[in-house]
Design a protein around this motif. Structure first.
Motif: not given
Length: 400
Positions: A269-272, A249-267
């Motif tokens: 950079f795209i807007n900027d 479950y920790v691994i699952r949460c690591i993946i979820d955190r990474q995906v959410q981070d990429v989505i938020t950060t990329s948005e």
């Protein structure tokens, strides 16, 4: 109600972000083909990749642990499917073309050699004076040259945007228009997503496999921010979890955190960057699909940890080294006896040269087939040598 291709293309234009790569705007294929009545260009490419022989062989190619080591360990195929799943999630969240991101993800490891990165290193060394070997370049060779499924052309004849996404480590991307002078400095956002989804997948799932196979202990992970952040979160919400259930479950949460981070950060950079089209994205000097700085640093530490404690672990390295010895043996034998390649493969020697032809042939093999081929070929070699020794001994005795 049947959804025709033209309706799907209209839906993309009306629904996807302006900087998404629309299938109706594809630069096309190297060999012109009529459009499919129901499938978009990237839906069609996804199907071509899945139905290829190279894709099927991924089931028996090593991810980290030699294929056959354990029933629950990742193979190159399960890794690829996981990359495709994460790619679709990120693409959908950012309003991008899911089908294109998925097609690139499904094809990104088609060119991997048997025995994982160890096998790739061996082939690169064997090919050092003949152009080297790199699995992303080999993936392109497979979809452009090596696969043979269609009577009118070699390869899978994938759309330009899918092939662009496989040029993972190349600095420039030629514009597809014949005679155009423009050089792109970045690939599409969909290609960037597949690239980062690959990292997210192998970071987390290699860690998962290492724990499952008991080559990494939870105590060793205390130094990693990536692990500690998700571990603390899981323990806070599920204090009774223990053992494999806790770690999974920790691994699952690591993946979820990474995906959410990429989505938020990329948005951000795209807007900027204020890009308004897919080609605006390609003109950017740096990728727009990114981790946050804090997670990037944490992932760099995780990567160092995995190389130190897993990828070169004696139990992993010894099995892979022995298997790579087989790869070296068979390569050298094919060079000495090209007739062993078979008629179809041997036809390419005149065009591609003997070394590249042998490299193509071997890199396409699964772990299992290469080991079987080694046993068969060298059993024959040993039998021939033994027969020669017996004949020589018989001659000596007659002469005495």
């Amino acid at each position: 109600m049947i959804r025709a291709r033209i309706e799907k293309e209209r839906w993309e234009r009306e629904t996807l972000a302006p900087y998404a790569q629309k299938s109706g705007d594809s630069a096309g294929r190297a060999h012109v083909e009529p459009a499919h009545p129901h499938r978009t260009a990237y839906e069609r490419d996804r199907a071509r990749i899945i139905h290829s022989r190279a894709f099927r062989r991924l089931e028996y190619k090593t991810q980290v642990f030699l294929n056959g080591t354990g029933d629950h360990l990742r193979t190159r195929l399960t890794h690829t499917i996981e990359v495709a799943s994460i790619s679709r999630t990120i693409a959908r969240a950012l309003g991008l073309n899911e089908d294109l991101a998925e097609a690139i993800a499904l094809a990104h490891d088609l060119g991997h050699a048997p025995f994982g990165h160890s096998g790739e290193s061996v082939l690169d060394q064997l090919m050092r004076e003949h152009g080297g070997f790199e699995h992303n370049v080999q993936s392109l060779r497979i979809v452009e040259i090596i696969e043979r499924k269609y009577p009118r052309f070699a390869g899978l004849n994938l759309a330009w945007e899918v092939r662009e996404g496989l040029q993972k480590h190349q600095k420039f991307y030629d514009a597809p228009t014949p005679g155009a002078q423009e050089k792109y400095t970045s690939p599409s956002l969909e290609a960037q997503i597949a690239n980062l989804a690959d990292e997210i997948t192998y970071y987390s799932h290699d860690l998962d496999d290492g724990l499952d196979f008991q080559l990494i202990t939870p105590k060793q992970l205390d130094e990693l921010e990536v692990w500690q952040h998700s571990y603390a979160e899981v323990r806070r919400h599920f204090p009774r979890l223990r053992g494999k259930e806790l770690y999974s479950y920790v691994i699952r949460c690591i993946i979820d955190r990474q995906v959410q981070d990429v989505i938020t950060t990329s948005e951000e950079f795209i807007n900027d960057a204020a890009v308004q089209s897919a080609d605006d994205v390609r003109r950017q000097k740096k990728p727009l699909i990114r981790y946050s700085l804090s997670l990037l640093k944490a992932n760099q530490m995780l990567r160092k940890f995995l190389y130190k404690n897993l990828y070169y672990h004696p139990k992993v390295a010894s099995a892979n080294d022995r298997a790579c010895g087989f790869l070296n043996d068979v390569f050298e034998l094919y060079l000495r006896k090209p007739s062993l390649l078979g008629e179809t493969t041997a036809k390419r020697v005149r065009k591609d040269g003997l070394h590249r032809t042998v490299c193509d042939y071997l890199s396409g093999m699964t772990d299992r087939y290469l080991m079987e081929e080694h046993h068969r070929l060298f059993a024959e070699e040993r039998a021939t040598a033994a027969a020669a020794r017996r004949l020589d001994l018989g001659r000596k005795r007659r002469n005495e």
